[in-house]
Scaffold this active site. Structure first.
Site, PDB file in Angstrom:
ATOM      1  N   GLY A   1       0.842  -1.182   0.000  1.00  0.00           N
ATOM      2  CA  GLY A   1       0.000   0.000   0.000  1.00  0.00           C
ATOM      3  C   GLY A   1       0.878   1.233   0.000  1.00  0.00           C
ATOM      4  O   GLY A   1       2.087   1.159   0.250  1.00  0.00           O
ATOM      5  N   TYR A   2       0.259   2.388  -0.238  1.00  0.00           N
ATOM      6  CA  TYR A   2       1.009   3.639  -0.357  1.00  0.00           C
ATOM      7  C   TYR A   2       0.559   4.650   0.686  1.00  0.00           C
ATOM      8  O   TYR A   2      -0.615   4.981   0.778  1.00  0.00           O
ATOM      9  CB  TYR A   2       0.851   4.212  -1.765  1.00  0.00           C
ATOM     10  CG  TYR A   2       1.629   3.406  -2.771  1.00  0.00           C
ATOM     11  CD1 TYR A   2       2.921   3.756  -3.111  1.00  0.00           C
ATOM     12  CD2 TYR A   2       1.088   2.252  -3.320  1.00  0.00           C
ATOM     13  CE1 TYR A   2       3.659   2.986  -3.991  1.00  0.00           C
ATOM     14  CE2 TYR A   2       1.814   1.474  -4.207  1.00  0.00           C
ATOM     15  CZ  TYR A   2       3.100   1.847  -4.538  1.00  0.00           C
ATOM     16  OH  TYR A   2       3.836   1.081  -5.399  1.00  0.00           O
TER      17      TYR A   2
END
Length: 155
Positions: free
Chosen positions: A28-29
């Site tokens: 994820g970011y």
């Protein structure tokens, strides 16, 4: 801070039987703006946080910093990430002296398979196996941070 130089290609043929290693990756970011991306990922039973800078004009070179963190820390950080998760299996496939990392995506990116090769310089020669397709180096829609926002199945 290290510099990452890589070329990216679509995959058009069978490569799985040539792989010497495969690993499931979930990421994820925390930040996905083009000037800097900050991602967290589990790669097998390891966790990492990575910061990447903006790419150069060709898109083949950019700054990268990575640190191993615990899988538990990754799971905690995933709770505050931007919406969207990248889920893929990474295959490592040798071709001459280089190793290609071939990512087969799942979920909303199902059907996309991309290969990357890391190089010492942008003009370094490398063997191009028959399963390698069109080059997509520098095309931002193929960046994982963009696939999270605009998945392949919605193109």
């Amino acid at each position: 801070m290290g510099k990452e130089i890589e070329r990216k290609f679509l995959v058009k043929g069978e490569f799985r039987n040539l792989a010497h290693k495969k690993t499931r990756i979930t990421q994820g970011y925390l930040c996905s703006v083009p000037e800097r991306t900050v991602r967290v990922r589990t790669k097998g039973d390891h966790g990492y946080i990575t910061i990447k800078g903006i790419g150069n004009e060709s898109g083949a070179s950019r700054y990268e910093w990575e640190k191993e963190i615990s899988v538990e820390e990754v799971h905690d950080l995933l709770k505050i990430c931007e919406p969207g998760v990248i889920d893929k299996t990474r295959y490592q496939v040798k071709a001459g002296p280089h190793t290609f990392e071939v990512d087969e995506f799942y979920g909303e990116n199902q059907g996309l398979i991309v290969a990357e090769v890391e190089l010492a310089s942008e003009d370094e020669n490398f063997e191009k196996p028959g399963w390698l397709g069109e080059e997509v180096t520098g095309i931002t829609k193929y960046y994982n941070s963009m696939l999270m926002k605009h998945p392949f199945t919605k193109w």
